[in-house]
Design a protein around this motif. Sequence first.
Motif, mmCIF file in Angstrom:
data_model
loop_
_atom_site.group_PDB
_atom_site.id
_atom_site.type_symbol
_atom_site.label_atom_id
_atom_site.label_comp_id
_atom_site.label_asym_id
_atom_site.label_seq_id
_atom_site.Cartn_x
_atom_site.Cartn_y
_atom_site.Cartn_z
ATOM 1 N N PHE A 63 0.819 -1.212 0.000
ATOM 2 C CA PHE A 63 0.000 0.000 0.000
ATOM 3 C C PHE A 63 0.851 1.259 0.000
ATOM 4 C CE2 PHE A 63 -3.429 -2.894 1.110
ATOM 5 C CZ PHE A 63 -4.440 -2.395 0.301
ATOM 6 N N ASP A 64 2.107 1.137 0.402
ATOM 7 C CA ASP A 64 3.030 2.254 0.221
ATOM 8 C C ASP A 64 3.152 2.550 -1.270
ATOM 9 O OD1 ASP A 64 5.307 3.975 0.103
ATOM 10 O OD2 ASP A 64 5.930 3.243 2.058
ATOM 11 N N PHE A 66 1.074 1.559 -3.594
ATOM 12 C CA PHE A 66 -0.265 1.911 -4.094
ATOM 13 C C PHE A 66 -0.548 3.392 -3.872
ATOM 14 C CE2 PHE A 66 -4.817 2.471 -3.885
ATOM 15 C CZ PHE A 66 -5.333 1.593 -4.830
ATOM 16 N N ASP A 67 -0.293 3.873 -2.665
ATOM 17 C CA ASP A 67 -0.624 5.260 -2.339
ATOM 18 C C ASP A 67 0.340 6.254 -2.966
ATOM 19 O OD1 ASP A 67 -2.962 4.891 -0.787
ATOM 20 O OD2 ASP A 67 -1.760 4.184 0.876
ATOM 21 N N ALA A 70 -0.923 6.626 -6.603
ATOM 22 C CA ALA A 70 -2.352 6.908 -6.810
ATOM 23 C C ALA A 70 -2.567 8.278 -7.430
ATOM 24 C CB ALA A 70 -3.094 6.814 -5.475
ATOM 25 N N SER A 131 -4.890 8.745 3.845
ATOM 26 C CA SER A 131 -5.409 8.377 2.524
ATOM 27 C C SER A 131 -6.930 8.496 2.504
ATOM 28 C CB SER A 131 -4.989 6.953 2.154
ATOM 29 O OG SER A 131 -5.441 6.608 0.860
ATOM 30 N N GLN A 150 0.536 12.471 4.894
ATOM 31 C CA GLN A 150 0.631 11.078 4.461
ATOM 32 C C GLN A 150 2.063 10.723 4.090
ATOM 33 O OE1 GLN A 150 -0.971 9.901 0.594
ATOM 34 N NE2 GLN A 150 -1.945 8.127 1.530
ATOM 35 N N GLY A 188 2.312 -3.071 -5.969
ATOM 36 C CA GLY A 188 1.437 -2.001 -5.498
ATOM 37 C C GLY A 188 1.319 -0.877 -6.520
ATOM 38 N N SER A 192 -2.135 0.015 -8.358
ATOM 39 C CA SER A 192 -2.650 1.376 -8.320
ATOM 40 C C SER A 192 -2.971 1.876 -9.719
ATOM 41 C CB SER A 192 -1.636 2.304 -7.650
ATOM 42 O OG SER A 192 -2.164 3.598 -7.475
ATOM 43 N N MET A 208 -10.026 5.769 -5.057
ATOM 44 C CA MET A 208 -8.631 5.335 -4.974
ATOM 45 C C MET A 208 -8.056 5.578 -3.580
ATOM 46 S SD MET A 208 -7.438 3.921 -7.710
ATOM 47 C CE MET A 208 -5.664 4.138 -7.573
ATOM 48 N N TYR A 209 -8.428 6.683 -2.987
ATOM 49 C CA TYR A 209 -7.876 7.035 -1.679
ATOM 50 C C TYR A 209 -8.579 6.278 -0.554
ATOM 51 C CZ TYR A 209 -5.412 10.498 -4.349
ATOM 52 O OH TYR A 209 -4.592 11.098 -5.276
ATOM 53 N N GLY A 212 -6.830 3.053 -0.546
ATOM 54 C CA GLY A 212 -5.496 3.248 0.019
ATOM 55 C C GLY A 212 -5.471 3.400 1.523
#
Length: 479
Positions: A63-64, A66-67, A70, A131, A150, A188, A192, A208-209, A212
């Motif tokens: 998720f690091d 992914f975010d 994003a 997120s 974040q 990730g 994303s 998306m957030y 996340g």
Amino acid sequence: MPNHTYDGRHNGMRTIDNTMGDRSSAGVSGPVTRGSIIARLERLPRNAMQVRARILIGLATFFDGFDVIAIAATLPILIAKWHLTPWEIGFLIGSGSVGQLIGAFVFPWYAERGGRVKAIALSSGIIGITSIACGFAPTFAAFVVLRVIQGLGLGGELPVAATYINEISRAHGRGRFVLLYEIVFPVGLLASNALGAWIVPRFGWQAMYFIGGMPLILFFVLRKLVPESPRWLAERERMADADTAVHAFERAVKGPLPPVTHSAEFEAMANRHPKRRMSDLFGPAYLKRTLAVAMLWITCGFIQYGLSTWLPTIYRTIYHAPLQLALNLAVAASVLGVVGSLTCALLVDKVGRKPIINLSFVACALSLLLAGVFHDSSVYVVATFCAFSLGFLACGFITAYVYTPELYPTSIRAMGCGVGGAWLKVAAIFAPAIVSKTMIGGNLQVAFYILAAVPFLAAVTVHFLGIETKGKVLEQLEA
């Protein structure tokens, strides 16, 4: 009197009336020392606790990634929503990197003092809650502030997680073990991009957030399910806690454990050098390594943020590709990143760290050079060269996560990784602005040439200043 020791499985204190039975069943006798902890870790075969740690901490790293990316899928929508100027676009992309730069120092610092697992859990909580808040941001200013906050978690999670995974693995096969974990970061990125291409046109950018925000769960469960790094505990002279932590891994081994061997040799390794401080990263013992790490991470940040986050916007504004096509082309680049990372994970223990970094960075530079040469061609030609550049970059990028922790001793390992990550964030702050200025000025080819120069210089630096770490015990690599 009962003996109280830390049990990472329960995030608290447990009472043991007699630890000798547990230790004897693991084939362990004698006093607990730094050398004996290292010896026990080095004899461990792959086990269920290592798998659990890789999965749970891998989720944080997933998720690091992914975010982090994003913003690429949502940026075209946000530009239209808030009528952003080119300067504001560059500021928005770079804003998260400001927080990441701070986080790259704060969380490794905390990891050296409070523990690796605690630092990863806290950074995951910050990533998740901010997120979710980004999805509710009412204004551009609020969104930017949330991205900065974040960034604290995003900047801190990766270097500490890489440190932890390195410290629980043994020298034999460490590169493969670490990189098969680290591949979750480019996965990730791919997820994303892929989900962004499907979700954003259908459900809006906010979705998306909200997705996340899942790392928030790890804040509550990670410390209960994963033991602290035995190497870090031993370095802090918390020998009873280190004994308990390493035994959590030993209990997870199926079948009889191999005997503990070479304890005296590991003891000599552990005590060969004094404990290091952060200033030693820039002292005579580690300066060359730190310079090699700096160029390695600058390249990763410069290309990742200077190119990846811009790709959908470049395809749409310069080549007038429809939004869906622009997002799909960015996904294709992420696919090559995952393929490159997986290939690297399978080869890193055979070929070595330096050859993979150098060859992949030179190939990345060549791909970007060709993108500049053929920038007047169709969007598909440019997208192909960009995809190959990111695929090759991924090989060097993912290798950085096993290579950097290997270069520093336990007492400053997390900080060494944090400083490397900080260089990435510095590059990430300036790279989008450089691409923005050259792109808006109609000089896209110049942006590609600038981007190409960076990985080439990094390959030269790592070749001359870096050391090879393949197959060596971490303590053996201390300068």
